[in-house]
Scaffold this motif. Structure first.
Motif, PDB file in Angstrom:
ATOM      1  N   UNK A  69      43.439 -12.962 -25.154  1.00  0.00           N
ATOM      2  CA  UNK A  69      42.073 -13.275 -24.752  1.00  0.00           C
ATOM      3  C   UNK A  69      41.240 -13.704 -25.963  1.00  0.00           C
ATOM      4  N   UNK A  70      40.400 -14.711 -25.772  1.00  0.00           N
ATOM      5  CA  UNK A  70      39.473 -15.140 -26.817  1.00  0.00           C
ATOM      6  C   UNK A  70      38.202 -14.299 -26.730  1.00  0.00           C
ATOM      7  N   UNK A  71      37.687 -13.949 -27.882  1.00  0.00           N
ATOM      8  CA  UNK A  71      36.452 -13.168 -27.953  1.00  0.00           C
ATOM      9  C   UNK A  71      35.389 -14.014 -28.630  1.00  0.00           C
ATOM     10  N   UNK A  72      34.249 -14.148 -27.957  1.00  0.00           N
ATOM     11  CA  UNK A  72      33.110 -14.918 -28.463  1.00  0.00           C
ATOM     12  C   UNK A  72      31.911 -14.002 -28.621  1.00  0.00           C
ATOM     13  N   UNK A  73      31.200 -14.165 -29.751  1.00  0.00           N
ATOM     14  CA  UNK A  73      29.970 -13.403 -29.972  1.00  0.00           C
ATOM     15  C   UNK A  73      28.928 -14.340 -30.527  1.00  0.00           C
TER      16      UNK A  73
END
Length: 73
Positions: A69-73
């Motif tokens: 999973x890609x994590x974006x912040x």
């Protein structure tokens, strides 16, 4: 009580209907994961977190639960 505050209920919903994307604040997700430390709360494709900074130690913990999973912040 809404499912947003019920980690077990939310995880059950996500188990029945797998989610691809989740947008949530880091502190809200941290609170849910503390009650139910389970990958069932996490999306398949992308986790979008905003509204506040994401701590690196929490990001590392999430990556260990969902490496694809890609994590974006």
């Amino acid at each position: 009580e809404t499912l947003a505050l019920d980690a077990a209920g939310l995880a059950e919903l996500f188990r029945r209907r797998r989610i691809d994307y989740l947008k949530i604040t880091p502190s809200h997700l941290a609170a849910l994961v503390e009650v139910l430390p389970s990958a069932d709360l996490l999306p398949e494709r992308a986790l979008i977190m905003g509204g506040e900074a994401l701590r690196w130690d929490f990001a590392d913990r999430l990556w260990s639960l969902m490496p694809r999973c890609k994590i974006w912040n």
